[in-house]
Structure formats: C-alpha cells, structure tokens
Scaffold this motif. Sequence first.
Motif, mmCIF file in Angstrom:
data_model
loop_
_atom_site.group_PDB
_atom_site.id
_atom_site.type_symbol
_atom_site.label_atom_id
_atom_site.label_comp_id
_atom_site.label_asym_id
_atom_site.label_seq_id
_atom_site.Cartn_x
_atom_site.Cartn_y
_atom_site.Cartn_z
ATOM 1 N N TYR A 106 0.831 -1.207 0.000
ATOM 2 C CA TYR A 106 0.000 0.000 0.000
ATOM 3 C C TYR A 106 0.865 1.256 0.000
ATOM 4 C CZ TYR A 106 -2.376 3.831 2.390
ATOM 5 O OH TYR A 106 -2.826 5.067 2.762
ATOM 6 N N GLN A 107 1.877 1.294 0.872
ATOM 7 C CA GLN A 107 2.732 2.481 0.935
ATOM 8 C C GLN A 107 3.535 2.654 -0.348
ATOM 9 O OE1 GLN A 107 4.917 1.868 4.569
ATOM 10 N NE2 GLN A 107 3.319 2.837 5.806
ATOM 11 N N GLY A 108 3.970 1.555 -0.950
ATOM 12 C CA GLY A 108 4.671 1.651 -2.227
ATOM 13 C C GLY A 108 3.783 2.167 -3.338
ATOM 14 N N THR A 109 2.525 1.748 -3.330
ATOM 15 C CA THR A 109 1.577 2.224 -4.340
ATOM 16 C C THR A 109 1.264 3.700 -4.144
ATOM 17 O OG1 THR A 109 0.592 0.014 -4.414
ATOM 18 C CG2 THR A 109 -0.682 1.797 -5.365
ATOM 19 N N ARG A 110 1.109 4.128 -2.895
ATOM 20 C CA ARG A 110 0.833 5.542 -2.621
ATOM 21 C C ARG A 110 2.019 6.433 -2.977
ATOM 22 N NH1 ARG A 110 -4.106 7.482 -1.763
ATOM 23 N NH2 ARG A 110 -3.329 8.996 -0.282
ATOM 24 N N ALA A 111 3.241 5.908 -2.836
ATOM 25 C CA ALA A 111 4.432 6.697 -3.124
ATOM 26 C C ALA A 111 4.720 6.791 -4.618
ATOM 27 C CB ALA A 111 5.641 6.088 -2.414
ATOM 28 N N MET A 112 4.010 6.014 -5.414
ATOM 29 C CA MET A 112 4.238 6.017 -6.854
ATOM 30 C C MET A 112 3.852 7.377 -7.443
ATOM 31 S SD MET A 112 2.982 3.164 -9.581
ATOM 32 C CE MET A 112 1.275 3.621 -9.615
ATOM 33 N N ASP A 113 4.636 7.829 -8.371
ATOM 34 C CA ASP A 113 4.411 9.122 -9.016
ATOM 35 C C ASP A 113 3.032 9.143 -9.685
ATOM 36 O OD1 ASP A 113 4.792 11.606 -10.101
ATOM 37 O OD2 ASP A 113 6.063 10.906 -11.743
ATOM 38 N N GLY A 114 2.302 10.232 -9.518
ATOM 39 C CA GLY A 114 0.964 10.357 -10.099
ATOM 40 C C GLY A 114 0.970 10.279 -11.619
ATOM 41 N N ASP A 115 2.049 10.740 -12.261
ATOM 42 C CA ASP A 115 2.125 10.647 -13.716
ATOM 43 C C ASP A 115 2.141 9.198 -14.180
ATOM 44 O OD1 ASP A 115 2.183 13.378 -13.893
ATOM 45 O OD2 ASP A 115 4.374 13.507 -14.045
ATOM 46 N N LEU A 116 2.739 8.320 -13.399
ATOM 47 C CA LEU A 116 2.766 6.905 -13.772
ATOM 48 C C LEU A 116 1.371 6.303 -13.721
ATOM 49 C CD1 LEU A 116 5.956 5.604 -11.943
ATOM 50 C CD2 LEU A 116 5.671 6.090 -14.361
ATOM 51 N N ARG A 117 0.533 6.787 -12.807
ATOM 52 C CA ARG A 117 -0.829 6.271 -12.725
ATOM 53 C C ARG A 117 -1.694 6.803 -13.857
ATOM 54 N NH1 ARG A 117 -2.118 7.816 -6.945
ATOM 55 N NH2 ARG A 117 0.001 7.564 -6.262
ATOM 56 N N GLU A 118 -1.424 8.025 -14.319
ATOM 57 C CA GLU A 118 -2.242 8.617 -15.370
ATOM 58 C C GLU A 118 -1.821 8.184 -16.769
ATOM 59 O OE1 GLU A 118 -2.311 12.827 -14.916
ATOM 60 O OE2 GLU A 118 -2.950 12.695 -12.838
ATOM 61 N N SER A 143 16.019 -2.845 -3.915
ATOM 62 C CA SER A 143 17.146 -3.756 -4.131
ATOM 63 C C SER A 143 16.920 -4.664 -5.324
ATOM 64 C CB SER A 143 17.376 -4.593 -2.878
ATOM 65 O OG SER A 143 16.231 -5.368 -2.599
ATOM 66 N N SER A 144 15.665 -4.863 -5.750
ATOM 67 C CA SER A 144 15.397 -5.756 -6.871
ATOM 68 C C SER A 144 15.364 -5.023 -8.204
ATOM 69 C CB SER A 144 14.066 -6.483 -6.657
ATOM 70 O OG SER A 144 13.005 -5.556 -6.712
ATOM 71 N N ARG A 145 15.577 -3.717 -8.201
ATOM 72 C CA ARG A 145 15.566 -2.943 -9.442
ATOM 73 C C ARG A 145 16.968 -2.448 -9.744
ATOM 74 N NH1 ARG A 145 10.910 0.599 -7.243
ATOM 75 N NH2 ARG A 145 12.630 1.927 -6.696
ATOM 76 N N GLU A 146 17.221 -2.297 -11.008
ATOM 77 C CA GLU A 146 18.461 -1.644 -11.412
ATOM 78 C C GLU A 146 18.240 -0.138 -11.315
ATOM 79 O OE1 GLU A 146 19.440 -2.928 -15.317
ATOM 80 O OE2 GLU A 146 19.205 -5.031 -14.802
ATOM 81 N N PRO A 147 19.311 0.634 -11.145
ATOM 82 C CA PRO A 147 19.127 2.091 -11.086
ATOM 83 C C PRO A 147 18.482 2.613 -12.362
ATOM 84 C CG PRO A 147 21.331 1.487 -10.392
ATOM 85 C CD PRO A 147 20.683 0.241 -10.911
ATOM 86 N N GLY A 148 17.480 3.431 -12.192
ATOM 87 C CA GLY A 148 16.823 4.060 -13.339
ATOM 88 C C GLY A 148 15.773 3.177 -14.011
ATOM 89 N N SER A 149 15.426 2.031 -13.410
ATOM 90 C CA SER A 149 14.464 1.163 -14.076
ATOM 91 C C SER A 149 13.099 1.206 -13.387
ATOM 92 C CB SER A 149 14.974 -0.277 -14.075
ATOM 93 O OG SER A 149 15.059 -0.747 -12.751
ATOM 94 N N ALA A 150 12.782 2.302 -12.727
ATOM 95 C CA ALA A 150 11.515 2.391 -11.984
ATOM 96 C C ALA A 150 10.321 2.325 -12.911
ATOM 97 C CB ALA A 150 11.467 3.676 -11.175
ATOM 98 N N CYS A 151 10.429 2.813 -14.122
ATOM 99 C CA CYS A 151 9.303 2.769 -15.049
ATOM 100 C C CYS A 151 9.817 2.417 -16.441
ATOM 101 C CB CYS A 151 8.573 4.095 -15.082
ATOM 102 S SG CYS A 151 7.155 4.056 -16.208
ATOM 103 N N ARG A 152 9.185 1.442 -17.026
ATOM 104 C CA ARG A 152 9.543 1.053 -18.390
ATOM 105 C C ARG A 152 8.349 1.296 -19.313
ATOM 106 N NH1 ARG A 152 14.149 -2.663 -17.455
ATOM 107 N NH2 ARG A 152 14.108 -3.060 -15.289
ATOM 108 N N CYS A 153 7.617 2.352 -19.032
ATOM 109 C CA CYS A 153 6.462 2.669 -19.846
ATOM 110 C C CYS A 153 6.935 3.097 -21.236
ATOM 111 C CB CYS A 153 5.652 3.817 -19.226
ATOM 112 S SG CYS A 153 4.993 3.394 -17.623
ATOM 113 N N PRO A 154 6.224 2.660 -22.285
ATOM 114 C CA PRO A 154 6.588 3.124 -23.613
ATOM 115 C C PRO A 154 6.506 4.637 -23.692
ATOM 116 C CG PRO A 154 5.009 1.322 -23.727
ATOM 117 C CD PRO A 154 5.130 1.714 -22.286
ATOM 118 N N GLY A 155 7.457 5.232 -24.314
ATOM 119 C CA GLY A 155 7.453 6.675 -24.516
ATOM 120 C C GLY A 155 8.066 7.434 -23.374
#
Length: 156
Positions: A106-118, A143-155
């Motif tokens: 829940y806390q991870g989902t709330r901390a997610m950037d609003g642009d990623l949700r839109e 720890s399970s992500r590489e640096p800079g791989s938080a979002c792999r959204c196209p574009g």
Amino acid sequence: MPEVTAVRDALVSAGGDPLFYESLGVTVLRVSLGFLLAFAVAVVVGISMGRVEFVRRFFEPAVLIGLTVPGLVWALLCVMWFGISLANPVVAVALSAAPALTLNIYQGTRAMDGDLRERPTSTAFRPGTSFGSCGFPPCAPRSSREPGSACRCPGK
C-alpha cells in the motif's frame, strides 16, 4: 539445562533419521503455502488500497489490527477454527504475514508518481499492460531494481 555435547548429539542423531527430513519438508511446505497466500492477498488488497480511497478506508482498520495481533494468537484461533489440519498452519502464517505485506505494498503504491498512474489511461493501454509496465515496478523493493528502471512505460 542440558550440556552442549548432549544437544549436539541429539541434533546429529535427528539428522540421521529419515522422518526428520520428511517432517522438515512438510513444515517448509506449510509455511511456503502460507506466505504465498499472504502475498497473493496482500498484492491485491495493497494495490487496491493505494489506488481507491474507499478500499483504503475499508481495509485500513483490519490491516492495523492485524499488525497488532501476535502470531501465537492467530495460531490458537486457527486451531479453534480449523482443528488439526493442513489449513491450520497455512492460514495462521498467512494471517500473521498478510498485514505487514499489505502495508508495504500500500505504501509503495501511494508513493508512486501520479504521472505513472495517469499515463496508462491517457495512452489507452490494456489494464494488464499498464499494471505490468507502469504499476508494479515502482512498488518493487529498491534492491530488486536496477538504477533508473523504476518505469519502463513506452514513450518514457
């Protein structure tokens, strides 16, 4: 209090017994099933709590109460509810682990950037694609992500 050598000898003799490994396997299976059940419930409830206000208000008291109940109490309640069966330890482990997992997700989902949700709704992604590429990676532990791989959204 037994001596160290007596304890060591007992452990060595137990390690030679095939029943020890069979019992160990059953215990690991029960605990694993409990954690899998807790994780499945926590992912659904935690992400729903992070995205829908009504769901958050509905489940938040249960999650907070679940965090305060000791595992031994869950074990005793499960014995009363299910008796001595496979369901007893699986549900007891799931009830002990699910609140903490749910709170983290829940806390991870709330901390997610609003642009990623839109982004998925503005680009007409299918729901499964939007969750897999934009919803779940920010919720994964750092720890399970590489640096800079938080979002792999196209574009992006």
